[in-house]
Design a protein around this motif. Structure first.
Motif, PDB file in Angstrom:
ATOM      1  N   GLY A  76      -9.159   7.252   5.760  1.00  0.00           N
ATOM      2  CA  GLY A  76      -9.009   8.833   5.682  1.00  0.00           C
ATOM      3  C   GLY A  76      -8.184   9.652   6.126  1.00  0.00           C
ATOM      4  N   LYS A  77      -8.421  10.293   6.676  1.00  0.00           N
ATOM      5  CA  LYS A  77      -6.881  11.306   7.602  1.00  0.00           C
ATOM      6  C   LYS A  77      -6.280  10.393   8.795  1.00  0.00           C
ATOM      7  CE  LYS A  77      -8.654  15.478   5.189  1.00  0.00           C
ATOM      8  NZ  LYS A  77      -8.777  16.927   5.592  1.00  0.00           N
ATOM      9  N   ASN A  78      -6.967   9.697   9.659  1.00  0.00           N
ATOM     10  CA  ASN A  78      -6.286   8.421  10.663  1.00  0.00           C
ATOM     11  C   ASN A  78      -5.605   7.835  10.402  1.00  0.00           C
ATOM     12  OD1 ASN A  78      -6.237   8.379  13.023  1.00  0.00           O
ATOM     13  ND2 ASN A  78      -7.447   6.512  12.642  1.00  0.00           N
ATOM     14  N   LYS A  79      -3.795   7.691  10.268  1.00  0.00           N
ATOM     15  CA  LYS A  79      -3.241   6.780   9.664  1.00  0.00           C
ATOM     16  C   LYS A  79      -3.014   6.220  11.461  1.00  0.00           C
ATOM     17  CE  LYS A  79       1.654   6.997   8.441  1.00  0.00           C
ATOM     18  NZ  LYS A  79       2.796   7.548   8.420  1.00  0.00           N
ATOM     19  N   ALA A  80      -3.422   4.160  10.802  1.00  0.00           N
ATOM     20  CA  ALA A  80      -3.380   3.645  11.890  1.00  0.00           C
ATOM     21  C   ALA A  80      -2.534   3.412  12.365  1.00  0.00           C
ATOM     22  CB  ALA A  80      -4.563   2.471  12.020  1.00  0.00           C
ATOM     23  N   GLU A  81      -2.154   2.691  13.846  1.00  0.00           N
ATOM     24  CA  GLU A  81      -0.927   2.134  14.380  1.00  0.00           C
ATOM     25  C   GLU A  81       0.336   1.443  13.297  1.00  0.00           C
ATOM     26  OE1 GLU A  81      -1.363  -0.057  18.790  1.00  0.00           O
ATOM     27  OE2 GLU A  81      -2.956   1.422  18.686  1.00  0.00           O
ATOM     28  N   LYS A  82      -0.505   0.087  12.478  1.00  0.00           N
ATOM     29  CA  LYS A  82       0.435  -0.690  11.946  1.00  0.00           C
ATOM     30  C   LYS A  82       0.805  -0.009  10.856  1.00  0.00           C
ATOM     31  CE  LYS A  82      -2.445  -2.944  10.117  1.00  0.00           C
ATOM     32  NZ  LYS A  82      -3.686  -4.290   8.954  1.00  0.00           N
ATOM     33  N   ASP A  83       0.823   1.315  10.360  1.00  0.00           N
ATOM     34  CA  ASP A  83       1.658   2.095   9.258  1.00  0.00           C
ATOM     35  C   ASP A  83       2.166   3.091  10.000  1.00  0.00           C
ATOM     36  OD1 ASP A  83      -0.087   0.920   7.405  1.00  0.00           O
ATOM     37  OD2 ASP A  83      -1.651   2.232   7.614  1.00  0.00           O
ATOM     38  N   GLY A  84       2.522   3.006  11.599  1.00  0.00           N
ATOM     39  CA  GLY A  84       2.879   3.965  12.115  1.00  0.00           C
ATOM     40  C   GLY A  84       5.033   3.064  11.778  1.00  0.00           C
ATOM     41  N   PRO A  85       5.326   4.161  11.509  1.00  0.00           N
ATOM     42  CA  PRO A  85       6.948   3.732  11.386  1.00  0.00           C
ATOM     43  C   PRO A  85       7.767   2.481  11.765  1.00  0.00           C
ATOM     44  CG  PRO A  85       7.026   6.350  11.830  1.00  0.00           C
ATOM     45  CD  PRO A  85       5.586   5.648  12.399  1.00  0.00           C
TER      46      PRO A  85
END
Length: 191
Positions: A80-89
């Motif tokens: 959903g709207k939560n972007k998880a750690e693995k998708d952090g820069p």
């Protein structure tokens, strides 16, 4: 080899410091006695096909431990709207998640619902180091899997461009001293 040892020490210390759980070497002795063999096989099989796997698994474990402790939250997918750690820069370039998935699938086939992903990741990092010609160590087990994963928290990972002041601050926020920083990162040992 000299640069491997401080980084390995960092992983081992972060694994111990960041875990609030009661860990033990024989945690799965009765419930999943073959877990270490199963994980080691998955890592070895993947490494045979892709020589970048060991470095990827060690880096993944470090990135996991430095954020919320060694809880496998780096493995969680965005929802959903939560972007998880693995998708952090800092984590966009992490890879070899498939190795942990394969190990988890094999562990589940042998011992369903018993072994945490956090323990599988810790074991896989240890096995990756050993397969690369590094040392081995006993991994205390019994970690619990995290259920929270936020990409916004990945800004807390120390960047490769950090100066000594930034590194000291970053490590201090994790309860690690300047002496820990020197021992763990090896940054000052090269000067």
């Amino acid at each position: 080899m000299a640069s491997k040892v401080p980084f390995l020490t960092m992983i081992i210390i972060l694994s111990a410091v960041s875990s609030g759980n009661s860990l033990s070497l024989n945690h799965y002795e009765k419930s999943c006695p073959n877990v270490e063999f199963i994980v080691a096989k998955a890592v070895k099989d993947a490494t045979t096909r892709d020589k970048t796997v060991p470095a990827a698994l060690l880096r993944m474990h470090f990135h996991d431990c430095f954020i919320r402790g060694c809880d496998a939250s780096v493995l969680l997918n965005s929802k959903g709207k939560n972007k998880a750690e693995k998708d952090g820069p800092p984590n966009i370039s992490l890879h070899a998640f498939y190795v942990i998935d394969a190990a988890k699938k094999a562990v589940e086939a042998s011992c369903p619902g018993v072994v945490s992903c956090a323990d599988i990741l810790a074991l896989a990092a240890r096995d990756a180091v050993f397969l690369s010609g590094g040392p081995t160590w006993d991994v205390p087990k019994g970690r619990k899997d995290g259920r929270i994963s936020k990409a916004s928290e990945t800004i807390n990972l120390p960047a490769p461009t950090f100066n000594i002041s930034q590194l000291k601050q970053s490590f201090s926020q994790r309860g690690l001293s300047t002496a820990d920083l020197v021992a763990l990162s090896g940054k000052l040992l090269r000067k």
